[in-house]
Write a protein that holds these residues in place. Structure first.
Motif, PDB file in Angstrom:
ATOM      1  N   ASP B 118      34.277  -0.520  12.625  1.00 53.21           N
ATOM      2  CA  ASP B 118      33.676   0.640  11.947  1.00 53.21           C
ATOM      3  C   ASP B 118      32.273   0.311  11.439  1.00 53.21           C
ATOM      4  O   ASP B 118      31.304   0.558  12.120  1.00 53.21           O
ATOM      5  N   GLU B 267      36.305   8.552  15.315  1.00 56.32           N
ATOM      6  CA  GLU B 267      37.010   7.282  15.325  1.00 56.32           C
ATOM      7  C   GLU B 267      38.331   7.522  14.598  1.00 56.32           C
ATOM      8  O   GLU B 267      38.344   8.085  13.515  1.00 56.32           O
ATOM      9  N   ILE B 296      36.955   6.477  21.074  1.00 58.48           N
ATOM     10  CA  ILE B 296      37.271   7.338  19.943  1.00 58.48           C
ATOM     11  C   ILE B 296      38.428   8.248  20.320  1.00 58.48           C
ATOM     12  O   ILE B 296      38.804   8.348  21.491  1.00 58.48           O
TER      13      ILE B 296
END
Lengths: 316, 335
Positions: B118, B267, B296
């Motif tokens: 992330d 995501e 994703i």
């Protein structure tokens, strides 16, 4: 002519002049389009700053050192309390609003107890309280956005004779608090304490009680703001009040309330809140990137406070 | 006494051959923010998969730590604490791509495996779970808009938090792809900070001065707020790209009767579990490349009901990853 000069000398005047200037600049940048839309958006967004600003104004007026830094956390928690109690049911709107205000009042009381009983300076007491409140909020709300009931959503968008209902609510609250501040014993006591706490005490004012009530009032306004924000922005969230830490203090100071306490103006809050929103509208319309927006906002607030503060010192 | 000791040694050696090498290893999650639904779901998925892995004796611990504020210095201090606490691996969602490099280097030097996801880091010693956000999200949004608006039009771009690598990456993809579609034009961009409230405010301030907007490019978590701003301003509803949030998906469903057909992608918060398995594989002695790419989670209209049903109110559509999926992803990345 005299009337104009008198008005120009009013501490609240500067903020309105600023608001109008920035508004005109935004219209010019937009090429003359959307002035009505801008004014309407500005009024709707200014409401939330005005309501917390009123609370902050009363606290700041208590005198040097008094400030409530727990407002953002208070707003976040109140938004969660209100939305959870309403739980999407129209019948629970009033209990939800009252619970949010109640949650804010409890926070105000806790703030005062930290300040008075534990003798912690307000700046530290309210800031540390805000960490505790935020943690309570995260574990209570679990970071989920709970949506308002349909009737409360409709209320947030409602207009009466073209004026958003929220703006009317904020105007009524402002008018009531202006009367309290200038005409009622409580408001006069707040100003007396701000001018000289010892003199106020010698004059027989119950300083402790008044300070306590002031922090509770500020907390209640934070709670009210939380529930209104959750309605307008369609749901509670932990950081829904984040921007009101600086904004609540900025509107108080830009609006012409004395940072040193003892002097306050409700009217100036409106000018200052509109000024800040128009500034955002202008910068967004200009297409300024985030860094530039923050830079200019910071510089403008410093500039306005310098000018306003200088003027006030000269008058003393 | 001696036989008992021998017996326990025997059992222990049996157990160690039966179980993975990572069974005695401790994995920590270093996180810098927990105040939104994405991060809450991310922590929830970590807890779910981590606890199961501990129960299955795959790892000894899978603890999550979140700093009190969002900034990099607090997270750097947190990483240093985790080093001292003796974790074998640190899985990190970083506050900054480079401000944490010093702490991460210290962790690597102490023999700790660092896996970033992330919010990635640039420190070369760290493993990275990468998502090519520029392509699979930023550019993909423009492709989806171009597909739905063949005649083109004006676009509004609601960006994420300024100064973050995520915002920069997505924007790079948006800009690269939009150059290929001359009939689409971004007429304004504002920062919505992946937050409905911030997005609604930002869009409300810019809308009055804009021409008719046909589509909105954004970064997720801001689509519903953007829609509310258009509604409040009384402007026609544009094609708004969504970011898998429950309120966005529910709003999409409510718009379907009017022929609204958009696209949603984000995501999955469960990517923390993808990073968890990468860390576990490394601790297990497997050879893992420094970058493991993943995709994703995208939602198109036929899947909408399925994801809407499984997403909690106020939450974000989620998917957790299994050890097998990650082993396959590692194998694909090693080629």
């Amino acid at each position: 002519m005299n009337a104009i000069r008198r008005a120009a000398a009013q501490p609240w005047m500067l903020s309105f002049v600023g608001a109008v200037l920035v508004f005109v600049a935004a219209i010019i940048i937009a090429g003359g389009h959307g002035a009505g839309g801008m004014a309407s958006a500005a009024a709707s967004l200014a409401v939330f700053t005005v309501i917390v600003g009123l609370g902050q104004m009363f606290v700041v007026t208590l005198g040097p050192g008094n400030v409530d830094l727990s407002l953002p956390a208070n707003i976040g928690l109140a938004s969660a309390v209100a939305m959870k109690i309403m739980a999407g049911h129209n019948g629970m709107i009033l209990p939800g609003i009252l619970a949010a205000i109640g949650s804010g009042m409890v926070i105000g009381l806790v703030n005062y107890l930290l300040i008075a009983a534990l003798r912690i300076p307000p700046i530290i007491a309210t800031l540390s309280a805000s960490f505790i409140i935020q943690t309570v909020d995260i574990s209570y709300g679990r970071g989920l956005q709970v949506k308002p009931p349909p009737a409360f959503e409709a209320m947030s968008d409602a207009r009466i004779l073209g004026v958003p209902l929220l703006v009317l609510i904020a105007l009524i609250v402002s008018a009531l608090l202006a009367v309290v501040l200038h005409k009622q014993v409580f408001g006069r006591s707040v100003m007396a304490i701000g001018q000289n706490q010892r003199a106020a005490w010698l004059a027989g004012i119950a300083v402790g009680r008044i300070r306590c009530l002031t922090y509770i009032l500020c907390g209640a306004l934070g709670g009210l703001d939380g529930v209104l924000l959750a309605g307008y922005f369609r749901g509670s969230s932990v950081d829904i009040g984040d921007e009101y830490l600086l904004a609540s203090i900025a509107v108080v100071v830009i609006g012409g309330t004395s940072v040193g306490g003892g002097q306050a103006t409700v009217l100036g809050l409106w000018g200052a809140a509109l000024f800040l929103v128009f500034l955002q509208i202008m910068l967004n319309t200009l297409g300024a990137d985030a860094g530039m927006r923050l830079l200019i906002t910071g510089l403008v607030i410093i500039g306005v406070i310098t000018v306003a503060g200088g003027g006030r010192r000269a008058r003393r | 006494m001696r036989t008992a000791l021998l017996a326990s040694l025997f059992v222990a050696s049996l157990a160690s051959t039966a179980l993975a090498d990572s069974s005695g290893k401790k994995i920590a999650l270093s996180n810098n923010y927990a105040g939104n639904s994405w991060r809450q779901a991310m922590l929830g998925s970590w807890k779910k998969v981590g606890q199961q892995a501990v129960a299955d004796k795959i790892v000894a611990a899978a603890d999550a730590f979140t700093t009190a504020d969002k900034d990099a210095p607090s997270q750097a201090a947190q990483v240093q604490n985790l080093i001292l606490q003796g974790y074998d691996a640190i899985v990190i969602d970083a506050a900054s791509p480079d401000a944490l490099n010093g702490s991460i280097k210290q962790a690597c030097d102490a023999g700790i495996v660092v896996v970033a996801f992330d919010g990635l880091v640039t420190e070369p010693c760290a493993y990275k779970v990468t998502i090519d956000l520029a392509n699979v999200y930023g550019a993909e949004e423009i492709r989806q808009i171009a597909k739905r608006l063949p005649n083109g039009g004006n676009l509004l771009y609601v960006r994420g938090l300024a100064g973050t690598s995520i915002d920069a990456d997505i924007t790079k993809g948006v800009e690269a792809e939009i150059a290929k579609h001359p009939n689409l034009k971004i007429v304004a961009s504002v920062n919505g900070d992946w937050d409905e409230t911030t997005a609604q405010k930002a869009v409300a301030t810019v809308l009055p001065s804009l021409p008719t907007i046909a589509g909105v490019v954004d970064q997720g978590g801001d689509g519903y707020g953007t829609a509310q701003a258009f509604k409040a301003a009384g402007k026609p509803m544009p094609l708004i790209m969504l970011g898998n949030r429950q309120d966005e998906l529910a709003w999409w469903k409510s718009m379907i009767p009017s022929g609204y057909n958009t696209w949603s992608g984000s995501e999955a918060p469960g990517m923390s579990t993808f990073a968890f398995w990468v860390a576990q594989q490394i601790l297990d002695g497997k050879k893992v490349p420094k970058e493991v790419p993943m995709n994703i989670l995208t939602i198109e209209q036929p899947d909408l009901d399925k994801y809407l049903a499984s997403t909690p109110v106020g939450g974000v559509a989620n998917a957790e990853y299994t050890q097998d999926e990650v082993v396959k992803a590692i194998a694909a990345a090693s080629k």
